[in-house]
Enzyme design. Structure first.
Site, PDB file in Angstrom:
ATOM      1  N   ARG A   1     110.991  72.559  69.778  1.00 25.40           N
ATOM      2  CA  ARG A   1     111.046  72.131  71.177  1.00 25.40           C
ATOM      3  C   ARG A   1     112.366  71.422  71.500  1.00 25.40           C
ATOM      4  O   ARG A   1     112.881  71.544  72.611  1.00 25.40           O
ATOM      5  CB  ARG A   1     109.846  71.241  71.493  1.00 25.40           C
TER       6      ARG A   1
ATOM      7  N   ARG B   1     100.907  72.107  61.724  1.00 27.09           N
ATOM      8  CA  ARG B   1     100.238  71.137  62.592  1.00 27.09           C
ATOM      9  C   ARG B   1     100.844  71.186  63.985  1.00 27.09           C
ATOM     10  O   ARG B   1     101.736  70.412  64.310  1.00 27.09           O
ATOM     11  CB  ARG B   1     100.358  69.735  61.992  1.00 27.09           C
TER      12      ARG B   1
ATOM     13  N   ASP C   1     101.471  70.675  67.905  1.00 32.16           N
ATOM     14  CA  ASP C   1     101.289  69.485  68.740  1.00 32.16           C
ATOM     15  C   ASP C   1     100.308  69.735  69.875  1.00 32.16           C
ATOM     16  O   ASP C   1      99.913  70.874  70.140  1.00 32.16           O
ATOM     17  CB  ASP C   1     102.636  69.064  69.346  1.00 32.16           C
TER      18      ASP C   1
END
Length: 247
Positions: free
Chosen positions: A200, A53, A55
């Site tokens: 990230r 999934r 972002d």
């Protein structure tokens, strides 16, 4: 007879609110766009299962997804239809039949993410949607030392944005590769699974090391703290690409 169809997808996530379909009244997603076209193609209500999934603003070179259908269309016909009617920033590179029990997410053994950082004297206008620009010179040697301390099986709770998760935050990183030339620095993170914003946050922390704001040795203390506030900033979404999913 019901079939299980696997798709290999690439997309530019710049204008989407991530992969996962949202409820009515919310933003446009990759999954939502694909399901709309698949439902029209098959005449069925299609539910697409993605391997990951991603972002909002994150891209993919190779996202894997599967869906079930009773359609008799050949795989090459599906591929042609999808690429004709999908928007230009989503492409389906492969369509094939897979066993009934294949599940894009649960059967995935490992994933590889690429993060691109522009480091030239002047940020490239044409790469601004696909790189995060660093105005500071980065110490690649220090970044590699820090990255090496993250390789292996650890509790990565400090590198996760989801504070309320009740699931295990232990993951294994197989390798972190850092490559730099005169214009771009690329960080490839390869592991058995990733937490929310984990890549990230790792990148953001490594950049702080590269700037000299942290010592490489701090990575061990950050891991042991299991405290998100001890890690670095979350790197911007546009530099991140889902590069590969392994089965």
């Amino acid at each position: 007879m019901e079939r299980n169809i696997r798709l290999l997808i690439e997309y530019d996530g710049s204008r989407y609110d991530g992969w996962q379909r949202l409820g009515k009244g919310h933003g446009v997603t990759i999954q939502g766009k694909l399901e709309d076209v698949l439902s029209k193609m098959t005449g069925e209500q299609v539910e697409l299962i993605g391997a990951g999934r991603t972002d909002a603003g994150v891209h993919a070179y190779e996202q894997v997804a599967n869906f079930h259908t009773n359609s008799n269309m050949k795989c090459w016909e599906m591929k042609y239809y999808l690429n004709r009617y999908l928007p230009g920033d989503i492409a389906v590179n492969r369509v094939d039949d897979v066993p009934e029990r294949f599940h894009s997410r649960y059967n995935a053994k490992a994933k590889k993410y690429l993060y691109r950082i522009a480091i030239g004297d002047v940020p490239c206008v044409f790469d601004r949607k696909y790189t995060w620009y660093s105005f500071d010179k980065l110490d690649v040697t220090a970044m590699k030392k820090a990255a090496a301390l993250l390789v292996g099986e650890h509790d990565f709770k400090a590198f996760c944005s989801n504070k309320r998760t009740n699931k295990s935050t232990v993951r294994e990183i197989y390798d972190i590769d850092i490559y730099a030339d005169t214009r771009e620095l690329q960080i490839t993170v390869y592991g058995n699974g990733f937490l929310y914003n984990m890549v990230r946050i790792i990148v953001g922390t490594l950049i702080e090391v590269g700037k000299g704001e942290r010592r490489p040795e701090e990575m061990t203390a950050i891991l042991e703290s299991r405290d998100r506030t001890k890690a670095g900033a979350t790197a911007a979404a546009q530099g991140l690409f889902l590069q590969e999913v392994e089965y």
